[in-house]
Design a protein around this motif. Sequence first.
Motif, PDB file in Angstrom:
ATOM      1  N   ASP A 173      -3.697  -8.131   5.263  1.00 59.11           N
ATOM      2  CA  ASP A 173      -2.650  -6.816   5.620  1.00 59.11           C
ATOM      3  C   ASP A 173      -2.314  -6.073   4.297  1.00 59.11           C
ATOM      4  N   TYR A 174      -1.664  -6.608   3.322  1.00 62.48           N
ATOM      5  CA  TYR A 174      -1.401  -6.071   2.115  1.00 62.48           C
ATOM      6  C   TYR A 174      -2.574  -5.344   1.622  1.00 62.48           C
ATOM      7  N   GLU A 175      -3.815  -6.046   1.533  1.00 64.49           N
ATOM      8  CA  GLU A 175      -4.873  -5.704   0.614  1.00 64.49           C
ATOM      9  C   GLU A 175      -5.339  -4.149   1.324  1.00 64.49           C
ATOM     10  N   ILE A 176      -5.273  -4.064   2.828  1.00 62.96           N
ATOM     11  CA  ILE A 176      -5.685  -2.967   3.436  1.00 62.96           C
ATOM     12  C   ILE A 176      -4.846  -1.683   2.959  1.00 62.96           C
ATOM     13  N   ARG A 177      -3.553  -2.042   3.166  1.00 63.68           N
ATOM     14  CA  ARG A 177      -2.610  -1.105   2.864  1.00 63.68           C
ATOM     15  C   ARG A 177      -2.802  -0.452   1.275  1.00 63.68           C
ATOM     16  N   ARG A 178      -2.948  -1.416   0.421  1.00 61.45           N
ATOM     17  CA  ARG A 178      -3.058  -1.159  -1.043  1.00 61.45           C
ATOM     18  C   ARG A 178      -4.542  -0.188  -1.092  1.00 61.45           C
ATOM     19  N   GLN A 179      -5.660  -0.558  -0.242  1.00 58.99           N
ATOM     20  CA  GLN A 179      -6.888  -0.030  -0.655  1.00 58.99           C
ATOM     21  C   GLN A 179      -6.769   1.393   0.012  1.00 58.99           C
ATOM     22  N   THR A 180      -6.194   1.382   1.204  1.00 61.41           N
ATOM     23  CA  THR A 180      -6.265   2.834   1.934  1.00 61.41           C
ATOM     24  C   THR A 180      -5.230   3.809   1.302  1.00 61.41           C
ATOM     25  N   ALA A 181      -4.228   3.312   0.747  1.00 62.92           N
ATOM     26  CA  ALA A 181      -3.313   4.092  -0.120  1.00 62.92           C
ATOM     27  C   ALA A 181      -4.118   4.551  -1.176  1.00 62.92           C
ATOM     28  N   ALA A 182      -4.727   3.851  -1.998  1.00 64.17           N
ATOM     29  CA  ALA A 182      -5.564   4.206  -3.226  1.00 64.17           C
ATOM     30  C   ALA A 182      -6.524   5.533  -2.842  1.00 64.17           C
ATOM     31  N   CYS A 192      -9.914 -20.510   1.825  1.00 63.98           N
ATOM     32  CA  CYS A 192     -10.531 -19.673   2.243  1.00 63.98           C
ATOM     33  C   CYS A 192     -10.283 -18.294   1.374  1.00 63.98           C
ATOM     34  N   ASP A 193     -11.655 -17.883   1.037  1.00 62.82           N
ATOM     35  CA  ASP A 193     -11.634 -16.408   0.202  1.00 62.82           C
ATOM     36  C   ASP A 193     -12.041 -15.394   0.880  1.00 62.82           C
ATOM     37  N   ALA A 194     -11.702 -14.060   0.684  1.00 61.68           N
ATOM     38  CA  ALA A 194     -12.147 -12.955   1.567  1.00 61.68           C
ATOM     39  C   ALA A 194     -12.578 -11.812   0.636  1.00 61.68           C
ATOM     40  N   ASN A 195     -13.825 -11.409   1.098  1.00 58.28           N
ATOM     41  CA  ASN A 195     -14.282  -9.963   0.648  1.00 58.28           C
ATOM     42  C   ASN A 195     -13.861  -8.803   1.654  1.00 58.28           C
ATOM     43  N   ILE A 196     -13.087  -8.003   1.176  1.00 62.97           N
ATOM     44  CA  ILE A 196     -12.497  -7.021   1.998  1.00 62.97           C
ATOM     45  C   ILE A 196     -12.836  -5.567   1.305  1.00 62.97           C
ATOM     46  N   SER A 197     -13.137  -4.672   2.241  1.00 63.12           N
ATOM     47  CA  SER A 197     -12.994  -3.252   1.700  1.00 63.12           C
ATOM     48  C   SER A 197     -12.712  -2.363   3.081  1.00 63.12           C
ATOM     49  N   VAL A 198     -12.373  -1.191   2.600  1.00 69.48           N
ATOM     50  CA  VAL A 198     -12.234  -0.324   3.851  1.00 69.48           C
ATOM     51  C   VAL A 198     -13.241   0.929   3.751  1.00 69.48           C
ATOM     52  N   ARG A 199     -13.429   1.582   4.811  1.00 71.82           N
ATOM     53  CA  ARG A 199     -14.311   2.833   4.620  1.00 71.82           C
ATOM     54  C   ARG A 199     -13.643   3.869   6.058  1.00 71.82           C
ATOM     55  N   PRO A 200     -14.087   4.819   5.652  1.00 71.52           N
ATOM     56  CA  PRO A 200     -13.538   6.138   6.369  1.00 71.52           C
ATOM     57  C   PRO A 200     -14.168   5.718   7.830  1.00 71.52           C
ATOM     58  N   MET A 256      -6.948  10.830   7.631  1.00 66.16           N
ATOM     59  CA  MET A 256      -8.121  10.200   7.968  1.00 66.16           C
ATOM     60  C   MET A 256      -8.139   8.653   8.337  1.00 66.16           C
ATOM     61  N   GLN A 257      -8.617   8.076   9.378  1.00 65.27           N
ATOM     62  CA  GLN A 257      -8.796   6.803   9.794  1.00 65.27           C
ATOM     63  C   GLN A 257      -9.436   5.870   9.072  1.00 65.27           C
ATOM     64  N   TYR A 258      -9.174   4.874   8.683  1.00 65.09           N
ATOM     65  CA  TYR A 258      -9.869   3.936   7.915  1.00 65.09           C
ATOM     66  C   TYR A 258     -10.296   2.605   8.913  1.00 65.09           C
ATOM     67  N   GLU A 259     -11.456   2.077   8.382  1.00 64.83           N
ATOM     68  CA  GLU A 259     -11.980   0.704   9.099  1.00 64.83           C
ATOM     69  C   GLU A 259     -12.097  -0.028   8.180  1.00 64.83           C
ATOM     70  N   THR A 260     -11.528  -1.613   8.520  1.00 65.39           N
ATOM     71  CA  THR A 260     -11.571  -2.458   7.604  1.00 65.39           C
ATOM     72  C   THR A 260     -12.894  -3.333   7.746  1.00 65.39           C
ATOM     73  N   VAL A 261     -13.368  -3.912   6.749  1.00 65.98           N
ATOM     74  CA  VAL A 261     -14.548  -4.732   6.758  1.00 65.98           C
ATOM     75  C   VAL A 261     -14.218  -6.142   6.110  1.00 65.98           C
ATOM     76  N   ILE A 262     -14.380  -7.168   6.645  1.00 65.22           N
ATOM     77  CA  ILE A 262     -14.100  -8.465   6.029  1.00 65.22           C
ATOM     78  C   ILE A 262     -15.121  -9.410   6.225  1.00 65.22           C
ATOM     79  N   GLY A 263     -15.562 -10.050   5.204  1.00 66.66           N
ATOM     80  CA  GLY A 263     -16.342 -11.283   5.177  1.00 66.66           C
ATOM     81  C   GLY A 263     -15.518 -12.423   4.424  1.00 66.66           C
ATOM     82  N   LEU A 264     -15.654 -13.629   5.100  1.00 70.65           N
ATOM     83  CA  LEU A 264     -14.938 -14.761   4.458  1.00 70.65           C
ATOM     84  C   LEU A 264     -15.968 -15.801   3.781  1.00 70.65           C
TER      85      LEU A 264
END
Lengths: 475, 91
Positions: free
Chosen positions: A227-236, A193-201, A1-9
């Motif tokens: 980059d790391y956080e996207i990989r971590r969340q997607t893998a989980a 800079c702090d980031a709120n980050i999530s991934v979704r299908p 499945m492909q995931y899309e990243t959503v980021i707010g700063l």
Amino acid sequence: MQYETVIGLEIHAQLSTETKMFCGCPAKFGSEPNTQTCPVCTGMPGVLPVMNKKAVEYVVRTGLALNCNISSYSRFARKNYFYPDLPKGYQISQYELPLCEGGYVEINVDGGGKKIGLTRIHLEEDAGKNIHDGAGSESLVDLNRAGVPLMEIVTEPDIRSPREAVEFMKRLRAVVRCIGVCDGNMEQGSLRCDANISVRPAGQEEFGVKTEIKNMNSFRFVEKALDYEIRRQTAALREGKRIIQETRLWNADRGITESMRSKEEAHDYRYFPEPDLMPVELDGSWLETIRESIPELPHVRRARFISRYHLPEQDADILTADMATAEWFEEAVRLGGDPRVVSNWIRGELARLLNEDNRQMEDCLLKPEYLVDMLKLIDNGTISGKIAKTVFEEMYKTGSAAGDIVKEKGLVQISDEAGIGAVVDEILDEHPEEVKRYRAGEAKLMGFFVGQVMKKTRGKANPKIANELLRKKLG
Amino acid sequence: MMDIDHVAALARLKLTDREKEIFSRQVVDIIRYIDKLNELDTSGIEPTAHVLPMKNIFREDEIRASLPRDSALRNAPERDGGFYRVPRIIE
Ligand SMILES: [Zn+2]
């Protein structure tokens, strides 16, 4: 499945005021610990805060530069929590009715423009600094930073990749530096800079569970951490695990984000209007005065550089990344430097030298007029293009004028035929074997001979004349 | 009902069971007393955060002397050189 990243700063920018937000203590960075405090910023009983007018103006200036709606009526609130770096037990911030709402920053992605929406910009005070040394059971507190004016900029969740996040930060940094409200130094923490980050299908409307990433104190770390956080969340998610909503810290040494375990358990800030501060009302004429204090913004200047000086986009990007560079460039051009040539020197040699010394353009000893003088020396044949690099580096190091360096170091180009001719004769005498081979048709040896002439004259021979003479004498 | 445990945790207070019982009652009494204000008809009145008709109270961005460090640190529970020393915060 492909995931899309959503980021707010969420960006915190320390304002470049002389003094703190509610008292006259200096806001300067880097002083001895606890030497810039007073009863107001250490939260002694009975003191009253008085607002720094410039801090309000800086936030409004930023809001205007970032296309925000400026509130005509704004007020402050107390955000209550306990932490040793917060002497009052509350932070004065804004909750309802911030100074600025809405707005956007336009970034360039893959050749196209994209608007990143802003939710709000508000004014608050910074906390002090905690130092945790090694394994000890204690923390040390420095309150110099407590009460320094801080601007919080919150974006909409419009960012879709770490690269877009970095682009946004670069644009924002350029703007706050250009309008003089923040020095933009990420390493020293004046821009955080702090980031709120999530991934979704891909295709899913609803946001995934987000984490908040902190401690990314450079553009490079913003990109790496996200980059790391996207990989971590997607893998989980791929393993069927759930993402826990939490704050994570970027660990630059290990190249990972780590869950932040803090002793603070209760998160209930119990905001209420700050009774010690009166509301801020911005009328039209004050707003106009602030608007007039805004210089030409980086993206406007970028467009102007492209149309007026016919520069390629990449040149314009670099030249307008900060105000000092843009001004340096324009001054050199005004003094008669060719825009393309000046741009090449700035982006090439000057950028390299500044980078090596970890310096900013503001601290550059080399003045634009010296570059222009040097370019004239190249044009009239006094120095060779090769020697020019040496002269340039020397000007950069010493801040001396080009002419002085050329004279002092004996770098004047040798252009007289007799002088170069004598050198050429010597070289041909010294290398009979190569001469034979050249005459037998090994044409690429010309480069070798020119090299020898340059070596003997320490780069001072006029290469055009050297070439001509070599060709003539080698027949 | 008032969650006295939550309020105590936010204020970093450790209460005995007996104190919790007393304070719960007292806090509820206080809130009830304040509730009297709700009996007033305020339908025609603009909400405000301040009772004083004042706005835009500012100071200029000018440096004034800070406290000498020793005076500033005089109230510190403990000090370490030029720093305040407190129990460790991050685990
Ligand atoms: Zn102070």
